[in-house]
Design a protein around this motif. Structure first.
Motif, short mmCIF file in Angstrom:
data_model
loop_
_atom_site.label_atom_id
_atom_site.label_comp_id
_atom_site.label_asym_id
_atom_site.label_seq_id
_atom_site.Cartn_x
_atom_site.Cartn_y
_atom_site.Cartn_z
N ILE A 151 0.84 -1.22 0.05
CA ILE A 151 0.04 0.08 -0.05
C ILE A 151 0.79 1.17 0.01
O ILE A 151 0.76 2.18 -0.82
N LEU A 152 1.95 1.42 0.91
CA LEU A 152 2.69 2.41 1.00
C LEU A 152 3.37 2.82 -0.22
O LEU A 152 3.45 3.84 -0.80
N THR A 153 4.03 1.76 -1.06
CA THR A 153 4.68 1.83 -2.16
C THR A 153 3.88 2.35 -3.37
O THR A 153 4.16 3.18 -4.03
N THR A 154 2.58 1.83 -3.41
CA THR A 154 1.84 2.20 -4.47
C THR A 154 1.46 3.50 -4.26
O THR A 154 1.31 4.31 -5.12
N LEU A 155 1.22 3.78 -3.01
CA LEU A 155 0.59 5.33 -2.59
C LEU A 155 1.67 6.33 -3.19
O LEU A 155 1.37 7.39 -3.82
N LEU A 156 3.03 6.05 -2.88
CA LEU A 156 4.08 6.85 -3.12
C LEU A 156 4.25 6.90 -4.52
O LEU A 156 4.49 8.12 -5.21
N PHE A 157 4.04 5.95 -5.41
CA PHE A 157 4.23 6.07 -6.94
C PHE A 157 2.92 6.88 -7.40
O PHE A 157 3.26 7.40 -8.30
N ILE A 158 1.94 6.54 -6.81
CA ILE A 158 0.59 7.34 -7.39
C ILE A 158 0.92 8.93 -6.74
O ILE A 158 0.30 9.85 -7.57
N ALA A 166 12.82 -0.43 -9.08
CA ALA A 166 12.89 0.59 -8.00
C ALA A 166 11.60 0.28 -7.17
O ALA A 166 11.68 0.38 -5.76
N PHE A 167 10.52 0.10 -7.70
CA PHE A 167 9.13 -0.12 -6.93
C PHE A 167 9.47 -1.71 -6.14
O PHE A 167 9.09 -1.31 -4.93
N LEU A 168 10.31 -2.36 -6.68
CA LEU A 168 10.34 -3.57 -5.73
C LEU A 168 11.40 -3.23 -4.73
O LEU A 168 11.22 -3.74 -3.51
N PHE A 169 12.51 -2.36 -4.81
CA PHE A 169 13.43 -2.42 -3.75
C PHE A 169 12.70 -1.29 -2.89
O PHE A 169 13.02 -1.50 -1.49
N ILE A 170 11.74 -0.45 -3.12
CA ILE A 170 11.06 0.41 -2.27
C ILE A 170 10.21 -0.49 -1.41
O ILE A 170 10.08 -0.27 -0.18
N PHE A 171 9.33 -1.31 -2.02
CA PHE A 171 8.55 -2.51 -1.49
C PHE A 171 9.44 -3.08 -0.36
O PHE A 171 8.84 -3.39 0.69
N ASP A 172 10.62 -3.28 -0.76
CA ASP A 172 11.32 -4.05 0.42
C ASP A 172 11.86 -3.21 1.21
O ASP A 172 11.74 -3.74 2.51
N ILE A 173 12.25 -2.06 1.14
CA ILE A 173 12.63 -1.20 2.17
C ILE A 173 11.26 -0.96 3.25
O ILE A 173 11.48 -1.23 4.31
N PHE A 174 10.18 -0.73 2.44
CA PHE A 174 8.84 -0.49 3.18
C PHE A 174 8.54 -1.49 4.14
O PHE A 174 8.13 -1.52 5.26
N SER A 175 8.22 -2.84 3.60
CA SER A 175 8.13 -3.98 4.18
C SER A 175 8.96 -4.50 5.27
O SER A 175 8.62 -4.75 6.35
N GLY A 176 10.26 -4.10 4.91
CA GLY A 176 11.40 -4.58 5.93
C GLY A 176 11.37 -3.74 7.08
O GLY A 176 11.66 -4.25 8.29
N CYS A 177 10.92 -2.42 6.94
CA CYS A 177 10.89 -1.56 8.11
C CYS A 177 9.97 -2.11 9.10
O CYS A 177 10.13 -1.85 10.40
N ILE A 178 8.98 -2.64 8.91
CA ILE A 178 7.83 -3.12 9.65
C ILE A 178 8.22 -4.74 9.93
O ILE A 178 8.38 -4.82 11.49
N ALA A 179 8.88 -5.28 9.36
CA ALA A 179 9.10 -6.86 9.35
C ALA A 179 10.20 -6.91 10.60
O ALA A 179 10.31 -7.95 11.48
N ASN A 180 11.16 -5.93 10.55
CA ASN A 180 12.36 -6.11 11.39
C ASN A 180 11.82 -5.36 12.93
O ASN A 180 12.81 -5.91 14.04
N PHE A 181 10.73 -5.11 12.95
CA PHE A 181 10.14 -4.96 14.40
C PHE A 181 9.45 -6.12 14.99
O PHE A 181 9.30 -5.97 16.26
#
Length: 179
Positions: A31-38, A55-70
């Motif tokens: 959702i966050l990656t898609t919203l950012l691109f929109i 780039a979308f996939l790398f950003i998705f990884d950054i955003f998802s990993g941000c939460i997963a690592n918690f």
């Protein structure tokens, strides 16, 4: 409900993960990656489709990993293996690659990346009792400094979440005092 994670995904989700947390991680990333691109389609108008997708996939990884690592599972997975933790940090060039792929603030991305990596190594080698405070201090300092770099708002958002992901979410052992 807790499920056993296949070994190929241990680096991302740990060994066992709650279904609710898995859904939250993936939804946040998508959702966050898609919203950012929109929100800012001009960022990828003048580049090829393959660069936009990567780039979308790398950003998705950054955003998802941000939460997963918690999550406790991912945090414990790396807390129990410092070598894997150091490798994980060392291979995180995502922010620089996103800047290259999208043709944006490469020098700003490099500065954020250098700050993030150095601070992450500092945090990992601290005594566990100091990680949360020092990590929070370095995170806040980094977040305060990113806007000064003058990068595009798109890259500022990606940079801040990269900083959270690697410096604080990943490098700090958030479950250190639990049995």
């Amino acid at each position: 409900m807790i499920i056993k994670i296949p070994s190929i995904f241990h680096e991302v989700f740990g060994k066992r993960q709650s279904v609710i947390q898995l859904i939250g991680i993936l939804l946040f990333g998508i959702i966050l990656t898609t919203l950012l691109f929109i929100y800012d389609p001009s960022i990828y108008y003048d580049i090829s489709l393959w660069r936009t997708i990567v780039a979308f996939l790398f950003i998705f990884d950054i955003f998802s990993g941000c939460i997963a690592n918690f999550t406790k599972s991912t945090s414990e997975y790396y807390a129990n293996n410092k070598k894997k933790q150091l490798i994980f940090i060392s291979i995180h060039f995502h922010l620089i690659l996103v800047a290259i792929l999208l043709g944006t603030s490469i020098w700003s991305a490099i500065l954020v990346w250098i700050y993030t990596i150095i601070c992450s190594f500092i945090i990992i080698f601290l005594k566990k009792d100091n990680q949360i405070f020092v990590g929070g201090f370095l995170l806040c300092t980094g977040i305060a400094g990113i806007p000064i770099l003058g990068m595009e708002s798109f890259m500022m958002i990606v940079s801040m979440l990269f900083l959270i992901k690697v410096l604080y979410s990943f490098s700090v052992n958030h479950y250190q005092n639990e049995d």
